[in-house]
Design a protein around this motif. Structure first.
Motif, PDB file in Angstrom:
ATOM      1  N   GLY A 197      -5.212  11.247  -6.543  1.00 44.54           N
ATOM      2  CA  GLY A 197      -3.793  11.111  -6.352  1.00 44.54           C
ATOM      3  C   GLY A 197      -3.580  10.319  -5.140  1.00 44.54           C
ATOM      4  O   GLY A 197      -2.382  10.351  -4.397  1.00 44.54           O
ATOM      5  N   GLY A 198      -4.511  10.227  -4.546  1.00 46.24           N
ATOM      6  CA  GLY A 198      -4.790   9.460  -3.398  1.00 46.24           C
ATOM      7  C   GLY A 198      -4.144   9.824  -2.298  1.00 46.24           C
ATOM      8  O   GLY A 198      -3.255   9.481  -1.647  1.00 46.24           O
ATOM      9  N   ALA A 199      -4.812  10.501  -1.719  1.00 47.84           N
ATOM     10  CA  ALA A 199      -4.312  11.038  -0.595  1.00 47.84           C
ATOM     11  C   ALA A 199      -4.417   9.728   0.593  1.00 47.84           C
ATOM     12  O   ALA A 199      -4.735   8.891   0.462  1.00 47.84           O
ATOM     13  N   ARG A 200      -4.022  10.304   1.764  1.00 49.00           N
ATOM     14  CA  ARG A 200      -4.007   9.668   3.096  1.00 49.00           C
ATOM     15  C   ARG A 200      -3.226   8.056   2.920  1.00 49.00           C
ATOM     16  O   ARG A 200      -3.698   7.208   2.677  1.00 49.00           O
ATOM     17  N   TYR A 213      -5.082   2.503  -4.013  1.00 48.37           N
ATOM     18  CA  TYR A 213      -5.894   3.665  -3.336  1.00 48.37           C
ATOM     19  C   TYR A 213      -7.173   2.835  -2.816  1.00 48.37           C
ATOM     20  O   TYR A 213      -7.946   2.846  -1.872  1.00 48.37           O
ATOM     21  N   LEU A 270       2.968   7.686 -13.721  1.00 46.06           N
ATOM     22  CA  LEU A 270       3.391   7.903 -14.767  1.00 46.06           C
ATOM     23  C   LEU A 270       4.671   7.331 -14.701  1.00 46.06           C
ATOM     24  O   LEU A 270       5.248   6.669 -15.761  1.00 46.06           O
ATOM     25  N   VAL A 271       5.331   7.742 -13.555  1.00 49.57           N
ATOM     26  CA  VAL A 271       6.663   7.075 -13.409  1.00 49.57           C
ATOM     27  C   VAL A 271       6.800   5.516 -13.678  1.00 49.57           C
ATOM     28  O   VAL A 271       7.926   4.842 -14.438  1.00 49.57           O
ATOM     29  N   ARG A 285       1.015   3.549  -3.204  1.00 52.22           N
ATOM     30  CA  ARG A 285       0.318   4.818  -3.051  1.00 52.22           C
ATOM     31  C   ARG A 285       1.586   5.961  -3.357  1.00 52.22           C
ATOM     32  O   ARG A 285       1.073   7.187  -3.537  1.00 52.22           O
ATOM     33  N   GLY A 286       2.555   5.679  -2.713  1.00 47.17           N
ATOM     34  CA  GLY A 286       3.671   6.782  -2.919  1.00 47.17           C
ATOM     35  C   GLY A 286       4.078   7.069  -4.232  1.00 47.17           C
ATOM     36  O   GLY A 286       4.762   8.217  -4.651  1.00 47.17           O
ATOM     37  N   ALA A 287       4.127   5.699  -5.151  1.00 45.59           N
ATOM     38  CA  ALA A 287       4.714   5.842  -6.287  1.00 45.59           C
ATOM     39  C   ALA A 287       3.961   6.862  -7.560  1.00 45.59           C
ATOM     40  O   ALA A 287       2.607   6.988  -7.039  1.00 45.59           O
ATOM     41  N   SER A 288       4.465   7.279  -8.265  1.00 49.00           N
ATOM     42  CA  SER A 288       3.705   8.038  -9.310  1.00 49.00           C
ATOM     43  C   SER A 288       3.388   7.148 -10.622  1.00 49.00           C
ATOM     44  O   SER A 288       4.270   6.321 -11.053  1.00 49.00           O
ATOM     45  N   PHE A 305       0.686  -1.382   0.079  1.00 47.41           N
ATOM     46  CA  PHE A 305      -0.137  -0.005  -0.114  1.00 47.41           C
ATOM     47  C   PHE A 305       0.888   1.248   0.025  1.00 47.41           C
ATOM     48  O   PHE A 305       0.797   2.263  -0.998  1.00 47.41           O
ATOM     49  N   GLU A 306       1.722   1.293   0.906  1.00 51.16           N
ATOM     50  CA  GLU A 306       2.504   2.677   1.000  1.00 51.16           C
ATOM     51  C   GLU A 306       3.476   2.713  -0.345  1.00 51.16           C
ATOM     52  O   GLU A 306       3.800   3.894  -0.711  1.00 51.16           O
ATOM     53  N   LEU A 307       4.040   1.688  -0.709  1.00 53.40           N
ATOM     54  CA  LEU A 307       4.923   1.696  -2.004  1.00 53.40           C
ATOM     55  C   LEU A 307       4.050   2.309  -3.156  1.00 53.40           C
ATOM     56  O   LEU A 307       4.444   3.267  -3.694  1.00 53.40           O
TER      57      LEU A 307
END
Lengths: 217, 247
Positions: free
Chosen positions: B244-247, B98, B63-64, B58-61, B54-56
Motif C-alpha cells: 500500500g506503498g509506503a514512503r 508506487y 478502491l476509492v 500514492r495517497g489515494a486508495s 506521485f503524491e496524489l
C-alpha cells in the motif's frame, strides 16, 4: 460536470460518522498488527523448527493473498465454526492480521540490524534471555523501524475502505449507502477520495520527518 | 459445488484475473517509467508536476479511485468506462505511482561516474538515459517490481466489487448459489498464492537475464526457505517500496 454543494452538506454528517469508523478500524488494526507482528517475528527466530516453519508458511501465505478475500473468509466462513462478528470487528481483525505479516518483516529487519556486540554484551553481563530481549535488543530494534511501521499504518489506511465491502460503515461505506439512497454519486465519492489524500499526505510527511530524526542515532 | 458453476464462472474468472493483472501491470509499468524518470528531470516544473502525480496517487486508495471511476465519472463526464477498464485504470494509476519510486531509486543508484562518462562522451540527455542509466538500473528494479506485481495481483481482487467477473467475483457467486463458503474461499486463496508464486518464478528468470545483460552474476539464493519465499530483495524495512506503498 455539475457539483452540488447541497449534496455535500447533506452527506457531511454521515461522512463524519464514516471518518470515526475508519479511525476505529485503523486504530484497532494497528494495535493488532503491531503486537501480532512482533509475535510472528520472535517465532520466526525460534530455535524450534516446528514453530519456525509453520509461522513462516502462514505469514507468507497471508501476505501473498488478497486482503479482500481474507475479509470474505473471516466474514462468511469463520462464523460457520465460531462466533459471528460485526463487519467492523471483522475488518479490524482482517486488517490487523494481514498487516501483521508485513510488520513481522519490519521487526525482523530491525532485530537483524542490532549489532552483534549488543548480544555479546548481554551475554557477558549474564542477562537472562527475557531481559536481553526486553531491555537490550527490542528497544534498539524498534526504534530504528518506527518509520517503516508508520508506512504500514498509512498503507493500512488506504486498504481500510475494503471493510465497506463486507458492510462496515466507514467513509466509503457511508458514501455507498448515501449514493444508493439519493442517486448522487459524484460528490460523496469525490469527497471520500479527497479525504484519503488529505489524511495520507501529511501522515507520510510526518513519517519522513520521523525518519530523518531517528536516523541520527 | 457443481461443475457447471466451476466451468462457467471460475475458469473464465481465472483468465479475467490474469488479464486484469497483465493490463494493469502494463499501465503501471508505463506510468512508473514516465513519472520515475520525470522526477529526476532537470526542469523544476517537470519534477514538480510528476511529484504532484506521485503524491496524489500514492495517497489515494485504489478502491476509492475504482469506485470513483466506475460510479462518479460516468455522471461527471457523461461517458462510461467498461467495468474492467475502470478497474485496470485505477490499479495501473495507483501502482504506477508506487512503481515510479522504484524507477527513481534505481536511477539514483547508478554510479555518478557512469553519468559523467556519458557526458564526457558527448551523449545527449536522452541517450544517456536510454543507453547508460536505464540498462544498468533495470536489473536493480526487478526484485522490487516483483513485490509490487504481487501487490498488484492482490489488488485485482478489488475489481470484483465493480462487477468484473474475476476469481473473487466467481467465488462470491458460488457462495451465493451453493451456500457453502469454506471450500470456495479456501480454494481461491490458494489460487491467488499459486499465481503469486508463478509471478515470482517468472521475475527470477527475468532478473537472471537482465543481470547477465550487464555482466553481473545472479544472486545466489540461500536455503529452501529463500527459494520458496515470494518476496525479493532486502528487507522491506530498509525503505523499499511496499504494498500500500509506503514512503
Amino acid at each position: 460536470m455539475n457539483w452540488d454543494w447541497e449534496v455535500v452538506e447533506e452527506f457531511l454528517p454521515r461522512f463524519w460518522d464514516g471518518v470515526l469508523v475508519t479511525c476505529q478500524a485503523l486504530l484497532g488494526g494497528t494495535l493488532i498488527a503491531f503486537t501480532l507482528g512482533l509475535v510472528w517475528a520472535l517465532a520466526q527466530r525460534s530455535n524450534l523448527v516446528w514453530v519456525r516453519w509453520p509461522v513462516n508458511a502462514v505469514t507468507e501465505f497471508i501476505r501473498n493473498t488478497p486482503l479482500l478475500v481474507q475479509l470474505f473468509f473471516l466474514f462468511y466462513v469463520v462464523p460457520e465454526w465460531g462466533p459471528s462478528m460485526s463487519p467492523l470487528a471483522t475488518g479490524v481483525i482482517g486488517l490487523g492480521i494481514h498487516y501483521s505479516t508485513y510488520t513481522a518483516e519490519v521487526y525482523r529487519a530491525g532485530i537483524d540490524g542490532v549489532p552483534r556486540g549488543q548480544w555479546e554484551a548481554a551475554t557477558a553481563l549474564n542477562l537472562s534471555t527475557a531481559v536481553t530481549w526486553r531491555s537490550v535488543i527490542l528497544p534498539q530494534a524498534i526504534r530504528r523501524v518506527v518509520p517503516a511501521l508508520g508506512n504500514y499504518v498509512v498503507a493500512m489506511l488506504k486498504d481500510s475502505p475494503m471493510i465497506a465491502i463486507i458492510g462496515a460503515l466507514d467513509m466509503l461505506g457511508e458514501a455507498r449507502f448515501f449514493s444508493a439512497e439519493t442517486f448522487q454519486y459524484v460528490e460523496p465519492i469525490t469527497l471520500v477520495g479527497i479525504a484519503f489524500i488529505v489524511i495520507a499526505y501529511p501522515a507520510s510527511l510526518l513519517i519522513r520527518a520521523l525518519e530523518r530524526r531517528l536516523a541520527t542515532y | 459445488m457443481t461443475w457447471g458453476l466451476w466451468n462457467n464462472w471460475m475458469l473464465p474468472g481465472i483468465w479475467i484475473t490474469i488479464q486484469v493483472t497483465l493490463y494493469s501491470a502494463a499501465i503501471a509499468l508505463a506510468v512508473s517509467f514516465t513519472i520515475g524518470t520525470a522526477r529526476t528531470s532537470r526542469l523544476w516544473i517537470v519534477r514538480f508536476l510528476s511529484g504532484i502525480y506521485f503524491e496524489l496517487f500514492r495517497g489515494a486508495s485504489a478502491l476509492v479511485l475504482m469506485f470513483w471511476l466506475f460510479f462518479a465519472l460516468p455522471i461527471a463526464a457523461g461517458w462510461q468506462l467498461v467495468p474492467m477498464w475502470a478497474g485496470v485504470l485505477a490499479l495501473g494509476l495507483t501502482y504506477g505511482a508506487y512503481g515510479s519510486e522504484i524507477v527513481r531509486g534505481a536511477l539514483a543508484a547508478v554510479p555518478t561516474a557512469q553519468r559523467e562518462a556519458g557526458i564526457a562522451l558527448n551523449f545527449t540527455k536522452l541517450q544517456r538515459l536510454v543507453r547508460i542509466e536505464l540498462p544498468q538500473a533495470w536489473p536493480e528494479m526487478i526484485p522490487p517490481f516483483n513485490n509490487l506485481a504481487i501487490e498488484l495481483l492482490k489488488g485485482t481482487a478489488l475489481v470484483s466489487v465493480i462487477s468484473v467477473a474475476d476469481i473473487t467475483f466467481s467465488a462470491n457467486l458460488i457462495r451465493f448459489t451453493t451456500t457453502e463458503s469454506a471450500p470456495i474461499y479456501s480454494i481461491i486463496l490458494v489460487m491467488y498464492f499459486v499465481l503469486a508464486f508463478l509471478i515470482t518464478r517468472g521475475m527470477r528468470v527475468l532478473e537472471r537475464h537482465a543481470k547477465a545483460g550487464v555482466g553481473k552474476a545472479p544472486e545466489r539464493s540461500g536455503g529452501l526457505w529463500s527459494k520458496l519465499s515470494l518476496r525479493r530483495g532486502r528487507s522491506e524495512a530498509a525503505g523499499a517500496i511496499t504494498a500500500g506503498g509506503a514512503r
